[in-house]
Write a protein that holds these residues in place. Structure first.
Motif, PDB file in Angstrom:
ATOM      1  N   ASP A 110      59.970  37.239   2.757  1.00 29.21           N
ATOM      2  CA  ASP A 110      59.910  36.197   3.783  1.00 29.21           C
ATOM      3  C   ASP A 110      60.077  34.793   3.220  1.00 29.21           C
ATOM      4  O   ASP A 110      60.136  33.816   3.989  1.00 29.21           O
ATOM      5  N   ARG A 111      60.176  34.664   1.889  1.00 31.95           N
ATOM      6  CA  ARG A 111      60.418  33.354   1.285  1.00 31.95           C
ATOM      7  C   ARG A 111      61.831  33.231   0.705  1.00 31.95           C
ATOM      8  O   ARG A 111      62.165  32.217   0.089  1.00 31.95           O
ATOM      9  N   LYS A 141      69.666  37.592   3.968  1.00 25.02           N
ATOM     10  CA  LYS A 141      68.664  37.035   3.072  1.00 25.02           C
ATOM     11  C   LYS A 141      69.256  37.024   1.661  1.00 25.02           C
ATOM     12  O   LYS A 141      69.903  37.991   1.237  1.00 25.02           O
TER      13      LYS A 141
END
Length: 233
Positions: free
Chosen positions: A8-9, A21
């Motif tokens: 998620d980072r 991503k």
């Protein structure tokens, strides 16, 4: 040293048809501290909507590995190659002096892939493409070389770089060890499941940048599918 990089980072982009991503700097995402890991330059986690994909575009002097996690990807290129690579299987494109290709999700379901780029040892070689099935059952409880620049990995797709891309599946509670030679770099991502790597816990799709660890001891906290790159600095 094991640096966890939580999913998620990660950097990324949402193009509607493509949700991406980026573990390393790519396209519009730039982080000067994440320009690569050894010869590993790109690790993209792509979610591709049904009946969409990447139209024809060029590459040169890069080893591009596509690991299909769900669905399937259909490839076509300027050499006349065409093929469909399904979940769990792998394709490798050595861009060499230059190649134009397209990658489409021709399925009626979402396709999810890891696309991994590794810098070749030499530039200016003729381009090539290949794909191969790798049944997940053959990787149960052990790492299998999926793509490799080492001649001893006879069942792996060939790479023109001093690196290996490996896959393994583990059931919850099961462990596997991987020896990392001195000076080499590794990058590990669980495609699914949670694992413990030498005391560092990774969730699904987290990255782990690894060096100076003689042996990786990986234990599945839950059923897991792993992809590991072992590369020269």
């Amino acid at each position: 040293m094991i640096e966890r990089r939580p999913f998620d980072r990660l950097g990324g982009a949402d193009h509607g048809w493509l949700k991406a991503k980026h573990h390393f700097s790519f396209a519009g995402y730039h982080d000067a501290s994440r320009m690569g890991w050894g010869a590993l330059r790109v690790w993209n986690d792509d979610t591709i909507a049904p009946q969409t994909g990447f139209p024809p575009h060029p590459h040169a002097d890069m080893e591009i590995i596509t690991y299909v996690r769900e669905g399937a990807i259909s490839h076509q290129d300027s050499l006349g190659n065409a093929g469909r690579t399904e979940a769990g299987d792998v394709q490798v494109m050595s861009a060499g002096t230059g190649i134009t290709h397209s990658e489409y999700n021709r399925e009626n379901v979402t396709t999810r892939i890891f696309q991994i780029w590794i810098i070749p040892d030499e530039n200016g070689k003729p381009p090539s493409w290949g794909a191969r099935p790798f049944p997940k059952g053959d990787r149960s409880g052990r790492f299998v070389a999926l793509a490799s620049g080492f001649k001893e990995d006879t069942e792996a797709l060939p790479l023109r770089t001093n690196a290996r891309v490996l896959g393994a599946t583990l059931k919850a509670g099961e462990s596997v060890a991987y020896a990392l030679e001195r000076g080499r770099y590794a990058y590990l991502v669980p495609a699914t499941g949670k694992v413990d790597v030498n005391g560092v816990k990774l969730d699904a799709r987290d990255g782990a940048a690894i060096r100076d660890e003689a042996t990786l001891h990986i234990t599945a906290i839950e059923d897991a599918e792993l992809v590991l790159v072992d590369t020269a600095p």
